[in-house]
Design a protein around this motif. Structure first.
Motif, PDB file in Angstrom:
ATOM      1  N   HIS A 105       1.024  79.525  42.913  1.00 56.94           N
ATOM      2  CA  HIS A 105       0.546  80.829  43.374  1.00 56.94           C
ATOM      3  C   HIS A 105       0.044  80.754  44.815  1.00 56.94           C
ATOM      4  N   ASP A 146      -3.139  78.499  45.986  1.00 55.70           N
ATOM      5  CA  ASP A 146      -3.219  77.129  45.453  1.00 55.70           C
ATOM      6  C   ASP A 146      -3.267  76.120  46.598  1.00 55.70           C
ATOM      7  N   HIS A 189       0.719  75.980  36.657  1.00 57.54           N
ATOM      8  CA  HIS A 189       0.524  74.709  37.385  1.00 57.54           C
ATOM      9  C   HIS A 189       1.127  73.561  36.568  1.00 57.54           C
TER      10      HIS A 189
HETATM   11 ZN   LIG Z   1      -2.614  78.723  40.853  1.00 55.51          ZN
END
Ligand SMILES: [Zn+2]
Length: 295
Positions: A82, A85, A190
Motif C-alpha cells: 500500500h 508502507d 503484506h
Molecule cells: Zn500496508
C-alpha cells in the motif's frame, strides 16, 4: 538509596549502549554493503555503464528489451502492498541505500483504495518517494482489481509473481526487500507478498545472485519504544540492519506527512514512537538458484 543509584546506573548504561549501537551501525558498513551488492546478470564481456543501463531500463516503451548487463552496483527493489508502507516501515533502509548511491526502485501492489481514495494516495506515494530520494520513474503503482487494498481478499500468488519477476528482469534487480511472514502489522496483503517471494525463492525462479531480505516483525513493546529499542535490535541476530540518525529521521517524518489522507491521531503517534522510523532489521530468505531435476 541503593535502588535509586541502581536506576541511575541502568539508565546511564542503557543510554551509552544506544549511543554505541548507533555509532556502530548508523553507516552502511562495507560488509553490510557487500551483502546486498552481489554482481548479477552477465552477458558476454559487456561493460557496465550505469547511466546507459539505467536510462534504457527506465524506458517504458522498451521494457521487455532492456539489456541484461553486468551490474556491480546495488539495485534494490522494495515490494510493498500500500502507499505509505514505504515510509512507515522501510524508511531507514531506503534512506541509507539512496545515500550509498544504490539504485532504489519501489513496486507498490495496490493504490490503497480501501476508502475509495486511491487517486489521492497515488499522488501522496509519489510525493513521499520524492522526499525519500526515489525518483518517480522508479516507482510503479499497480492498479488491479485482483489486488485490492483489503485484508479480507487473498491476493493471487501467480499475479504477484509475474509482476515481481517482470520488475527483476527489466531493472536488473539484485536485492528484493519486503515484509516477513507476519507482515510487520499483520496485514494479509503484506503477508501475501512474503508468501509469494518465498515461493519464488524455493522454486528456483529468481535469477542467480538475486537476494531477498524480509523485514523483521517485532513485538508491540519493542515496536513503540522508538530509539530505546536500538540495543535490543543489536543484540538479536539479523542479516542486515539499517539505523538512521536525527537528520534522516526528519526526512522519514516528512515522507510520512506526505500521506495526508492517512494522518489520523494514531499515525502521528506512530511517527513519534515507532522503532521502524529509526531501525530496520532483516532476515535473508534462502534462494534456490536451480530447480532440482530427478531422472
Ligand atoms: Zn500496508
Amino acid at each position: 538509596m541503593f535502588v535509586f543509584i541502581t536506576i541511575i546506573f541502568v539508565f546511564v548504561a542503557y543510554t551509552i549502549s544506544i549511543k554505541f549501537v548507533y555509532y556502530r551501525y548508523s553507516q552502511l558498513l562495507p560488509h553490510l554493503r557487500n551483502k546486498i551488492s552481489t554482481p548479477l546478470y552477465t552477458v558476454g564481456n559487456a561493460s557496465f555503464c550505469p547511466t546507459q543501463e539505467r536510462s534504457s531500463a527506465l524506458s517504458r516503451n522498451s521494457e521487455e528489451d532492456a539489456p541484461r548487463v553486468t551490474a556491480s552496483e546495488t539495485r534494490a527493489l522494495f515490494v510493498t502492498a500500500h502507499p505509505d508502507d514505504e515510509c512507515m516501515f522501510f524508511a531507514p533502509t531506503i534512506l541509507k541505500l539512496v545515500e550509498s548511491q544504490a539504485a532504489v526502485y519501489l513496486l507498490c501492489l495496490s493504490t490503497g483504495n480501501y476508502n475509495s481514495d486511491g487517486l489521492q494516495r497515488k499522488r501522496e506515494l509519489l510525493d513521499s518517494c520524492a522526499v525519500l530520494g526515489i525518483p518517480s520513474e522508479h516507482v510503479t503503482i499497480i492498479d488491479d482489481k485482483e489486488l485490492p487494498d483489503d485484508p479480507t481478499v487473498q491476493w493471487s500468488t501467480a499475479l504477484i509473481s509475474s509482476l515481481i519477476l517482470k520488475h527483476i528482469r527489466n531493472y536488473s534487480i539484485s536485492v528484493l526487500l519486503t515484509f516477513d511472514g507476519s507482515g510487520v502489522s499483520g496485514h494479509a496483503n503484506h503477508i501475501a507478498i512474503y508468501v509469494t517471494l518465498r515461493h519464488l525463492a524455493s522454486a528456483g525462479r529468481l535469477p542467480e545472485g538475486c537476494q531477498i531480505l524480509s523485514l523483521h516483525s517485532i513485538s508491540l513493546l519493542r515496536k513503540y519504544v522508538s530509539v530505546l529499542e536500538l540495543p535490543v535490535s543489536w543484540l538479536l541476530p539479523s542479516d542486515f540492519c539499517c539505523i538512521i540518525g536525527w537528520k534522516e529521521y526528519k526526512r522519514a517524518k516528512k515522507a510520512m506527512l506526505c500521506h495526508r489522507s492517512q494522518l489520523l491521531w494514531f499515525r502521528r503517534l506512530y511517527i513519534l514512537f515507532s522503532r521502524y522510523m529509526f531501525v530496520n532489521t532483516f532476515q535473508a530468505i534462502t534462494v534456490e538458484t536451480k530447480n532440482v531435476k530427478i531422472y
